[in-house]
Design a protein around this motif. Structure first.
Motif, mmCIF file in Angstrom:
data_model
loop_
_atom_site.group_PDB
_atom_site.id
_atom_site.type_symbol
_atom_site.label_atom_id
_atom_site.label_comp_id
_atom_site.label_asym_id
_atom_site.label_seq_id
_atom_site.Cartn_x
_atom_site.Cartn_y
_atom_site.Cartn_z
ATOM 1 N N CYS A 1 0.832 -1.196 0.000
ATOM 2 C CA CYS A 1 0.000 0.000 0.000
ATOM 3 C C CYS A 1 0.872 1.253 0.000
ATOM 4 O O CYS A 1 1.764 1.394 0.838
ATOM 5 C CB CYS A 1 -0.913 0.015 1.223
ATOM 6 S SG CYS A 1 -2.085 -1.362 1.289
ATOM 7 N N VAL A 2 0.599 2.160 -0.939
ATOM 8 C CA VAL A 2 1.380 3.393 -1.097
ATOM 9 C C VAL A 2 0.470 4.582 -0.803
ATOM 10 O O VAL A 2 -0.518 4.803 -1.508
ATOM 11 C CB VAL A 2 1.953 3.515 -2.525
ATOM 12 C CG1 VAL A 2 2.927 4.693 -2.600
ATOM 13 C CG2 VAL A 2 2.631 2.227 -2.961
ATOM 14 N N HIS A 3 0.810 5.351 0.224
ATOM 15 C CA HIS A 3 -0.044 6.472 0.633
ATOM 16 C C HIS A 3 0.183 7.701 -0.238
ATOM 17 O O HIS A 3 0.970 7.683 -1.191
ATOM 18 C CB HIS A 3 0.181 6.787 2.118
ATOM 19 C CG HIS A 3 1.533 7.368 2.436
ATOM 20 N ND1 HIS A 3 1.858 8.679 2.187
ATOM 21 C CD2 HIS A 3 2.643 6.819 3.004
ATOM 22 C CE1 HIS A 3 3.101 8.921 2.583
ATOM 23 N NE2 HIS A 3 3.605 7.802 3.072
ATOM 24 N N GLY A 4 -0.492 8.800 0.108
ATOM 25 C CA GLY A 4 -0.495 9.983 -0.731
ATOM 26 C C GLY A 4 0.417 11.107 -0.283
ATOM 27 O O GLY A 4 1.390 10.901 0.455
ATOM 28 N N ILE B 1 2.476 6.985 -8.000
ATOM 29 C CA ILE B 1 3.681 6.201 -7.735
ATOM 30 C C ILE B 1 3.462 4.745 -8.116
ATOM 31 O O ILE B 1 4.302 4.124 -8.785
ATOM 32 C CB ILE B 1 4.064 6.308 -6.245
ATOM 33 C CG1 ILE B 1 4.401 7.753 -5.893
ATOM 34 C CG2 ILE B 1 5.231 5.383 -5.917
ATOM 35 C CD1 ILE B 1 4.521 8.018 -4.406
ATOM 36 N N GLY C 1 -2.442 2.029 -4.575
ATOM 37 C CA GLY C 1 -1.961 3.403 -4.477
ATOM 38 C C GLY C 1 -3.104 4.371 -4.285
ATOM 39 O O GLY C 1 -4.100 4.315 -5.005
ATOM 40 N N THR D 1 2.925 -1.807 4.501
ATOM 41 C CA THR D 1 2.714 -0.364 4.434
ATOM 42 C C THR D 1 4.030 0.318 4.780
ATOM 43 O O THR D 1 4.844 -0.216 5.534
ATOM 44 C CB THR D 1 1.618 0.094 5.406
ATOM 45 O OG1 THR D 1 1.991 -0.246 6.753
ATOM 46 C CG2 THR D 1 0.287 -0.583 5.083
ATOM 47 N N SER E 1 1.616 6.506 6.350
ATOM 48 C CA SER E 1 1.059 5.158 6.213
ATOM 49 C C SER E 1 -0.052 4.851 7.207
ATOM 50 O O SER E 1 -0.774 3.874 7.027
ATOM 51 C CB SER E 1 2.174 4.113 6.348
ATOM 52 O OG SER E 1 2.852 4.235 7.583
ATOM 53 N N LEU F 1 6.443 7.178 2.794
ATOM 54 C CA LEU F 1 7.247 7.796 1.751
ATOM 55 C C LEU F 1 8.269 8.741 2.387
ATOM 56 O O LEU F 1 8.053 9.274 3.474
ATOM 57 C CB LEU F 1 6.347 8.578 0.793
ATOM 58 C CG LEU F 1 5.315 7.752 0.017
ATOM 59 C CD1 LEU F 1 4.370 8.676 -0.740
ATOM 60 C CD2 LEU F 1 5.995 6.786 -0.940
ATOM 61 N N PHE G 1 10.435 8.225 -6.176
ATOM 62 C CA PHE G 1 9.533 7.374 -5.406
ATOM 63 C C PHE G 1 9.551 5.921 -5.868
ATOM 64 O O PHE G 1 9.434 5.002 -5.054
ATOM 65 C CB PHE G 1 8.107 7.925 -5.477
ATOM 66 C CG PHE G 1 7.906 9.177 -4.678
ATOM 67 C CD1 PHE G 1 8.042 9.163 -3.302
ATOM 68 C CD2 PHE G 1 7.581 10.370 -5.298
ATOM 69 C CE1 PHE G 1 7.853 10.313 -2.550
ATOM 70 C CE2 PHE G 1 7.384 11.529 -4.556
ATOM 71 C CZ PHE G 1 7.531 11.505 -3.180
ATOM 72 N N GLY H 1 -0.049 8.403 -4.151
ATOM 73 C CA GLY H 1 0.407 7.012 -4.176
ATOM 74 C C GLY H 1 -0.072 6.274 -5.399
ATOM 75 O O GLY H 1 0.566 5.312 -5.851
#
Length: 306
Positions: free
Chosen positions: A65-68, A141, A134, A92, A73, A95, A113, A138
């Motif tokens: 999972c890629v956060h914004g 990315i 994402g 998780t 996270s 970034l 990234f 995210g």
């Protein structure tokens, strides 16, 4: 007071006001002061330390999972239990510039990234195909990673993804041009704007306890605001049309989830993805804004697991 003295006082006050945002940033504490209390672990990568957490049973299919842009996270805390209950092994991470991760300098473009994600997966020994999720930035990315490594993807899940057109406002447009003025504007204006945006969500239901206060707490740490500025001028200024076209050609399964009331990544961007990748499965959650991962968690989870 003589006119000349008034002019000098005015100039001095103006200079003080101009340098104050920079001084506030320098005075902020470093994130490593509180790392001892961080859950999870740290990986030492080429640009610095990255904070990460594993959730769920070892040996389960891996979901990353890629956060914004601004929320680290912990934004996934509402969604992760459902993925784990479904047997997923979930990774998780924060970034660079967010959460407990380091704050390296330089441009925060797609290469920046994608390299972080590539190195983290290598550090953790993740070799097989993964489901990549994402959210917001995210999503940009995750899409960039998927276009470069389609063989490593089981599926790509995009939640209100950036990169297909968005408007973060006039300040962000100036920041996206780069330069000293844009960086100064971020230091001077962004904290108040960010707090206002967070407070607007305080009354909304959420599956992430204390998310508004935790989001605003990011402003305390040195390097967070400059990281946001570098991302706005970096990956968020990059069009992702060619990236999504490459994903479509690769055959990677894509599903996208949109909030009908999203004002950050408007629902109109769904049509653009249809044009580029007509095979992508798309779902709209009525009544959801940009915080749909934590305000409409059950609905998002249902779409991911469908």
């Amino acid at each position: 007071m003589a006119i000349g003295a008034v002019i000098w006082v005015t100039l001095a006050l103006g200079a003080l006001a101009g340098v104050a945002p920079v001084l506030r940033e320098v005075a902020r504490p470093r994130i490593d002061r509180v790392r001892d209390n961080a859950p999870g672990a740290f990986a030492t990568l080429s640009r610095g330390r990255t904070h990460y957490r594993w959730h769920g049973p070892e040996g389960g299919p891996v979901t990353v999972c890629v956060h914004g842009l601004t929320t680290p996270s912990f934004v996934w805390e509402g969604l992760v239990p459902g993925l784990v209950d479904a047997g997923q092994r979930v990774l998780t991470y924060d970034l660079y510039g967010r959460g407990y991760s380091d704050r390296p300098g330089g441009a925060q473009d797609r290469d920046f990234f994608v390299a972080q994600l590539e190195e983290l997966l290598a550090d953790q020994g993740v070799e097989g195909p993964v489901t990549l999720v994402g959210y917001s930035m995210g999503g940009a990315i995750a899409a960039a990673f998927s276009a470069r490594h389609p063989d490593r993807l089981r599926e790509l899940v995009l939640i209100a993804p950036a990169g297909l057109g968005h408007d973060l406002g006039p300040v962000a447009r100036l920041v996206a041009r780069g330069g000293v003025v844009g960086r100064w504007l971020m230091l001077a204006v962004f904290p108040m704007s960010f707090r206002r945006g967070c407070e607007a969500e305080r009354g909304l239901p959420t599956t992430v306890p204390g998310i508004v206060d935790r989001q605003q707490a990011e402003l305390r740490w040195r390097g967070f605001i400059p990281a946001v500025a570098r991302s706005v001028a970096g990956i968020l200024a990059e069009a992702q049309d060619a990236t999504h076209a490459a994903i479509a050609r690769s055959g990677v399964p894509v599903r996208a989830v949109w909030g009908a009331e999203d004002r950050v990544i408007p629902l109109s961007r769904k049509a653009r993805l249809v044009e580029i990748n007509p095979d992508a499965y798309q779902y709209v959650i009525e009544g959801a804004g940009h915080g749909l991962t934590y305000t409409h968690t059950d609905r998002v989870l249902a779409v991911i697991m469908e």
